[in-house]
Design a protein around this motif. Structure first.
Motif, PDB file in Angstrom:
ATOM      1  N   TYR A 141     -12.160 -11.490   2.684  1.00  0.00           N
ATOM      2  CA  TYR A 141     -11.289 -10.569   3.455  1.00  0.00           C
ATOM      3  C   TYR A 141     -10.019 -11.286   3.607  1.00  0.00           C
ATOM      4  N   THR A 176      -3.611  -5.809   9.636  1.00  0.00           N
ATOM      5  CA  THR A 176      -4.831  -5.070   9.239  1.00  0.00           C
ATOM      6  C   THR A 176      -5.652  -5.947   8.619  1.00  0.00           C
ATOM      7  N   ALA A 224      -8.187  -6.519   5.251  1.00  0.00           N
ATOM      8  CA  ALA A 224      -8.429  -5.780   3.757  1.00  0.00           C
ATOM      9  C   ALA A 224      -9.464  -6.437   3.178  1.00  0.00           C
ATOM     10  N   LYS A 225     -10.349  -5.780   2.579  1.00  0.00           N
ATOM     11  CA  LYS A 225     -11.425  -6.608   1.750  1.00  0.00           C
ATOM     12  C   LYS A 225     -10.891  -7.013   0.556  1.00  0.00           C
ATOM     13  N   TYR A 282      -6.940  -5.190  -2.981  1.00  0.00           N
ATOM     14  CA  TYR A 282      -7.104  -5.117  -1.625  1.00  0.00           C
ATOM     15  C   TYR A 282      -7.338  -3.752  -1.104  1.00  0.00           C
ATOM     16  N   ILE A 283      -8.570  -3.676  -0.363  1.00  0.00           N
ATOM     17  CA  ILE A 283      -9.151  -2.381  -0.044  1.00  0.00           C
ATOM     18  C   ILE A 283      -9.118  -2.459   1.699  1.00  0.00           C
ATOM     19  N   VAL A 284      -8.384  -1.254   2.150  1.00  0.00           N
ATOM     20  CA  VAL A 284      -8.270  -1.147   3.527  1.00  0.00           C
ATOM     21  C   VAL A 284      -9.380  -0.289   4.201  1.00  0.00           C
ATOM     22  N   GLU A 322      -0.101 -11.590   3.426  1.00  0.00           N
ATOM     23  CA  GLU A 322      -1.257 -12.142   3.478  1.00  0.00           C
ATOM     24  C   GLU A 322      -1.364 -13.448   4.524  1.00  0.00           C
ATOM     25  N   PHE A 346       0.856  -1.198  -0.023  1.00  0.00           N
ATOM     26  CA  PHE A 346       0.163   0.165  -0.067  1.00  0.00           C
ATOM     27  C   PHE A 346       0.908   1.281   0.029  1.00  0.00           C
TER      28      PHE A 346
END
Length: 105
Positions: free
Chosen positions: A44, A65, A67-68, A79-81, A33, A21
């Motif tokens: 997720y 964290t 992530a979706k 990956y969306i945080v 991951e 990121f």
């Protein structure tokens, strides 16, 4: 015993998925991951920060964290945080349930 050997061989062949990121200042943060968490037809990932700078004060537990995972137009994982806190809380609950279930086995 053969099953354990096979499992060990699979673990040796496993290459972790590394997610990077970039923050607003242009700094990159790298994560591995650790596991995927399926929930409500969504997926997720539990991501654990990597100490790529050799920082002696780096605390792995503070660099975790969730992530979706969505797909881009090419079918690649994205990956969306940044997603709603309520959704995040539900994923954490599901993660805890999975961990409890694994411990019970």
């Amino acid at each position: 015993m053969a099953d354990n050997k096979h499992m060990d061989e699979e673990m040796m062949d496993y290459e972790p998925i590394i997610v990077t990121f970039t923050d607003e200042a242009g700094n990159e943060r790298h994560f591995a991951e650790e596991m995927r968490i399926p929930m409500n037809d969504e997926e997720y990932a539990l991501l654990v920060g990597l100490n790529t700078e050799g920082d002696e004060d780096f605390d792995e537990e503070e660099n975790v964290t969730i992530a979706k995972i969505t797909k881009d137009e090419d079918g690649e994982d994205v990956y969306i945080v940044d997603f709603p806190e309520e959704e995040f809380d539900r994923v954490v609950e599901e993660y805890n349930r999975i961990c409890d279930e694994m411990e019970a086995e």
